[in-house]
Design an enzyme around this catalytic site. Structure first.
Site, PDB file in Angstrom:
ATOM      1  N   ASP A 184       0.867  -1.173   0.000  1.00 16.46           N
ATOM      2  CA  ASP A 184       0.000   0.000   0.000  1.00 16.46           C
ATOM      3  C   ASP A 184       0.908   1.228   0.000  1.00 16.46           C
ATOM      4  O   ASP A 184       1.729   1.407   0.913  1.00 16.46           O
ATOM      5  CB  ASP A 184      -0.883  -0.039   1.248  1.00 16.46           C
ATOM      6  N   ASN A 216      -6.633  14.029 -10.167  1.00 13.88           N
ATOM      7  CA  ASN A 216      -7.249  14.715 -11.309  1.00 13.88           C
ATOM      8  C   ASN A 216      -6.791  16.174 -11.335  1.00 13.88           C
ATOM      9  O   ASN A 216      -5.997  16.603 -10.502  1.00 13.88           O
ATOM     10  CB  ASN A 216      -8.777  14.619 -11.244  1.00 13.88           C
ATOM     11  N   GLY A 226      -9.745   5.975  -5.624  1.00 17.28           N
ATOM     12  CA  GLY A 226      -8.561   5.136  -5.721  1.00 17.28           C
ATOM     13  C   GLY A 226      -7.398   5.614  -4.862  1.00 17.28           C
ATOM     14  O   GLY A 226      -7.546   5.917  -3.674  1.00 17.28           O
ATOM     15  N   ASP A 260      -5.744   8.373  -4.999  1.00 17.74           N
ATOM     16  CA  ASP A 260      -5.918   9.765  -4.590  1.00 17.74           C
ATOM     17  C   ASP A 260      -6.712   9.855  -3.291  1.00 17.74           C
ATOM     18  O   ASP A 260      -6.333  10.567  -2.351  1.00 17.74           O
ATOM     19  CB  ASP A 260      -6.629  10.532  -5.708  1.00 17.74           C
ATOM     20  N   SER A 299      -2.801   6.075 -13.528  1.00 18.03           N
ATOM     21  CA  SER A 299      -3.944   5.996 -14.456  1.00 18.03           C
ATOM     22  C   SER A 299      -4.488   4.582 -14.658  1.00 18.03           C
ATOM     23  O   SER A 299      -5.315   4.352 -15.529  1.00 18.03           O
ATOM     24  CB  SER A 299      -3.593   6.592 -15.831  1.00 18.03           C
ATOM     25  N   TYR A 310      -9.117   5.593 -14.427  1.00 14.29           N
ATOM     26  CA  TYR A 310      -8.844   6.094 -15.773  1.00 14.29           C
ATOM     27  C   TYR A 310      -8.631   4.978 -16.798  1.00 14.29           C
ATOM     28  O   TYR A 310      -8.489   5.240 -17.989  1.00 14.29           O
ATOM     29  CB  TYR A 310      -7.625   7.012 -15.765  1.00 14.29           C
TER      30      TYR A 310
END
Length: 341
Positions: free
Chosen positions: A9, A23, A31, A33, A116, A120
């Protein structure tokens, strides 16, 4: 080792900086972020609001706050649209800009997620291979320890064909002949194709060095010890010269840090490498199996047919595949120690 793939992690990594994929608004949307913002605390939310927006492929840095790292480097990755809309250009920029920021702020270690690859939709296996390629290129010019965090086994797709081929090789009782299929294409190297269920003998190239004879064994122990072979360090330097490589090129390709290589040079008579370090140098030098055994023997090591790690290394050497990070992917998949130091 300068580049490591770890199953961890990223919010638990004790490094100078972790990279957060976010973003353009930097709001902790999902996720990685979301996990980073949650672990860092509300002060990070406030800081990100001040420095937003964040352009695609850009990177900005904040303190780590409640995280165990000193800094968090935020970057905005591309949305996957099939690979024909410049996604790789943006992804390369994400990794490079984050690495540059880490160096600029004096970081000696940094951990990346698979940028990503979550919401994404960028294919995880493509991100992993791409990240390794970009980071490796950067590390040839900089001294930095980089981790790529893979949260669990479902986080990327290791080639099933390659996995099955290696598994069959490991399970086989011999490795002079093996049944092989089709190996995946690696960056910068055309794929090597083999017919399934077809036995193929592997021809070894002649070794640069020959095992010295024990003709003096009948003499006194003192005289016998004076006839000892070269140490690992001297054997390594001989191979580097014979292959026409520089020291820097060799230890970089071996995924070994400058500090470790300096120890080898400063203590050539006493330095004893770990097995993964010795093998890493053999891979960097593109040694055949005989040469690899020769180098390992100088450190009191060998590649046996009894251990998974050894069989995997034999597999790649006999296929003449010397991409250390492709080998490390395979070792990672089979829960083995990775090459380098």
């Amino acid at each position: 080792m300068p580049l490591q793939i770890v199953r961890q992690d990223i919010t638990k990594m004790r490094v100078d900086a972790i990279v957060n994929t976010t973003n353009e608004e930097m709001v902790g949307y999902s996720g990685v972020d979301c996990a980073v913002h949650s672990a860092a605390g509300p002060k990070m939310d406030a800081e990100c609001k001040k420095i937003a927006p964040l352009g695609l492929g850009e990177a900005k840095i904040t303190p780590g706050y409640a995280l165990p790292c000193k800094y968090v480097i935020h970057t905005s990755g591309p949305i996957w649209q099939g690979g024909l809309s410049g996604e790789s250009i943006i992804l390369r920029s994400c990794y490079l800009e984050a690495l540059k920021l880490a160096v600029k702020h004096g970081c000696s270690s940094v951990a990346f997620p698979l940028i990503s690859s979550g919401t994404y939709g960028y294919p995880k296996d493509k991100v992993l291979k791409f990240a390794v390629q970009v980071i490796t290129e950067f590390l040839f010019e900089h001294e930095l320890t980089v981790y790529i965090c893979v949260f669990d086994r479902t986080s990327y797709e290791f080639s099933r064909v390659l996995f099955d081929d290696i598994k069959e090789f490991i399970d086989d009782g011999t490795d002079e002949e093996c049944e092989v299929c089709c190996l995946p294409e690696a960056a910068g190297r055309p794929s090597k194709r083999f017919s399934p269920k077809r036995s193929m003998s592997v021809s070894a190239k002649p070794s640069l060095y020959k095992e010295p004879s024990d003709s003096t064994v009948g003499e006194s122990l003192e005289e016998y010890l004076r006839s000892m072979d070269k140490s690992f360090a001297y054997k390594l330097f001989d191979f580097i010269d014979a292959k026409g490589m520089t020291d820097v090129e060799c230890y970089k390709k071996a995924n070994v840090d400058k500090k470790t290589f300096s120890k080898i040079k400063c203590n050539p008579d006493t330095y004893r490498p770990s097995k993964q370090t010795a093998v890493a140098f053999a891979i960097a030098l593109k040694l055949n199996l005989d040469e690899t055994q020769d180098l390992l023997a100088s450190a009191g090591l060998t590649l046996s047919r009894s251990f998974t790690f050894d069989k995997i290394i034999r597999y790649f050497i006999q296929k003449e595949i010397y991409d250390i990070f492709e080998i490390n992917e395979a070792l990672f998949e089979f829960d083995q120690v990775l090459l380098g130091c």
